[in-house]
Scaffold this motif. Structure first.
Motif, PDB file in Angstrom:
ATOM      1  N   VAL A 234       0.797  -1.222   0.000  1.00  0.00           N
ATOM      2  CA  VAL A 234       0.000   0.000   0.000  1.00  0.00           C
ATOM      3  C   VAL A 234       0.833   1.278   0.000  1.00  0.00           C
ATOM      4  N   SER A 235       2.107   1.195   0.363  1.00  0.00           N
ATOM      5  CA  SER A 235       2.929   2.408   0.505  1.00  0.00           C
ATOM      6  C   SER A 235       3.079   3.172  -0.802  1.00  0.00           C
ATOM      7  N   ILE A 236       3.023   2.457  -1.944  1.00  0.00           N
ATOM      8  CA  ILE A 236       3.183   3.109  -3.242  1.00  0.00           C
ATOM      9  C   ILE A 236       2.142   4.196  -3.459  1.00  0.00           C
ATOM     10  N   TYR A 237       0.936   4.003  -2.928  1.00  0.00           N
ATOM     11  CA  TYR A 237      -0.147   4.977  -3.126  1.00  0.00           C
ATOM     12  C   TYR A 237       0.105   6.264  -2.358  1.00  0.00           C
ATOM     13  N   ASN A 238       0.998   6.212  -1.387  1.00  0.00           N
ATOM     14  CA  ASN A 238       1.328   7.409  -0.610  1.00  0.00           C
ATOM     15  C   ASN A 238       2.040   8.455  -1.472  1.00  0.00           C
ATOM     16  N   TYR A 239       2.688   7.997  -2.547  1.00  0.00           N
ATOM     17  CA  TYR A 239       3.437   8.909  -3.412  1.00  0.00           C
ATOM     18  C   TYR A 239       2.516   9.748  -4.292  1.00  0.00           C
ATOM     19  N   THR A 240       1.229   9.444  -4.302  1.00  0.00           N
ATOM     20  CA  THR A 240       0.301  10.281  -5.069  1.00  0.00           C
ATOM     21  C   THR A 240       0.202  11.687  -4.483  1.00  0.00           C
ATOM     22  N   ILE A 241       0.733  11.873  -3.259  1.00  0.00           N
ATOM     23  CA  ILE A 241       0.717  13.209  -2.652  1.00  0.00           C
ATOM     24  C   ILE A 241       1.580  14.179  -3.459  1.00  0.00           C
ATOM     25  N   ILE A 242       2.559  13.663  -4.196  1.00  0.00           N
ATOM     26  CA  ILE A 242       3.364  14.527  -5.067  1.00  0.00           C
ATOM     27  C   ILE A 242       2.471  15.134  -6.151  1.00  0.00           C
ATOM     28  N   ILE A 243       1.600  14.312  -6.707  1.00  0.00           N
ATOM     29  CA  ILE A 243       0.689  14.783  -7.755  1.00  0.00           C
ATOM     30  C   ILE A 243      -0.367  15.718  -7.172  1.00  0.00           C
TER      31      ILE A 243
END
Length: 285
Positions: A234-243
């Motif tokens: 699930v951690s990969i979805y945390n990087y959507t905060i960049i977008i």
């Protein structure tokens, strides 16, 4: 709805909460950082307190784990203060990019302190993440260098903090860790807030409360995402905060990331996906 779907949804709740927090922090520049930190964590502390009482959990921490809970609280507070400073002085996108480098430091710290093994592909990922730092920090830019370095320090201390959380997994309840982290920040920022207190207008007070509420959603969303689903999934979805940071920064403040930030952000996202796929393969093997 299965646990993975729930975990992903909770992660998106976290991303939206922390994105809203970033926007509000930048939207009220006249209020000192310590005041924002105090209100943010006071609300978080109270909500954690109510949650613990509601579910009849204990506030006590077993003696061997007290230093680690304190260390998590201390490093977490320093990381948060540095992140707030970076958000105020950089674009929201750049501040979020730098903050999302903390997993790199978690990996390094976990290898050194928790004796977790790092393979060659993870080393390659770390190298690419560090290359991305150069593009985002932009060492030649005197206007953004200091806040970028402060943000990088925040990512480093957050890395220490998350490493301790990993160690405390199944030893101390997540809600207890959040409570003492928030309480430590409230106590630590109170003297500075009183010395530099700026009386907020009614609308600014509303925004200050909004920082606390949105951050609480972000914190609990993150906690429950990792509680329902393994971090590797699930951690990969945390990087959507960049977008979301880029979008909100443009819509609210007219911020447009420069070419170096776009390159750095692309490297971070691509490397995060690469490490996510690699870690999933390792689990299968």
């Amino acid at each position: 709805m299965n646990n993975k779907t729930k975990g992903i949804l909770w992660m998106f709740v976290s991303v939206m909460g922390f994105t809203a927090m970033s926007v509000i922090i930048k939207y009220i520049p006249n209020i000192p950082i310590y005041e924002k930190l105090f209100l943010r964590n006071l609300i978080n502390c109270l909500m954690s307190f109510i949650f613990i009482l509601k579910y009849k959990k204990t506030f006590l921490v077993e003696r061997p784990y007290i230093p680690f809970v304190f260390g998590r609280s201390l490093f977490g507070s320093l990381g948060m203060a540095a992140n707030f400073y970076a958000i105020e002085h950089l674009t929201i996108a750049d501040a979020n990019m730098i903050n999302k480098l903390s997993p790199v430091f978690v990996t390094i710290c976990a290898c050194y302190f928790l004796k977790e093994r790092i393979d060659k592909k993870q080393v390659i990922g770390i190298i690419f993440m560090l290359i991305a730092v150069v593009f985002v920090v932009k060492p030649g830019n005197s206007f953004t260098l200091i806040p970028s370095l402060v943000g990088l320090f925040g990512a480093l201390t957050a890395g220490f903090s998350y490493t301790i959380i990993r160690y405390l997994n199944e030893k101390v309840e997540p809600e207890i860790i959040i409570f003492y982290f928030s309480l430590t920040t409230v106590i630590g920022t109170l003297p500075f807030m009183l010395l530099n207190f700026v009386k907020p207008s009614p609308i600014e007070l509303l925004f200050l409360i909004g920082i606390g509420v949105s951050a609480t959603f972000g914190q609990f969303g993150l906690t429950y995402a990792y509680k329902l689903v393994p971090a590797s999934e699930v951690s990969i979805y945390n990087y959507t905060i960049i977008i979301t940071g880029m979008i909100s920064g443009y819509l609210v403040f007219g911020e447009i990331p420069d070419i170096y930030s776009l390159i750095g952000g692309t490297i971070i996202i691509v490397t995060a996906i690469y490490l996510y796929i690699h870690n999933k393969k390792k689990e299968v093997d």
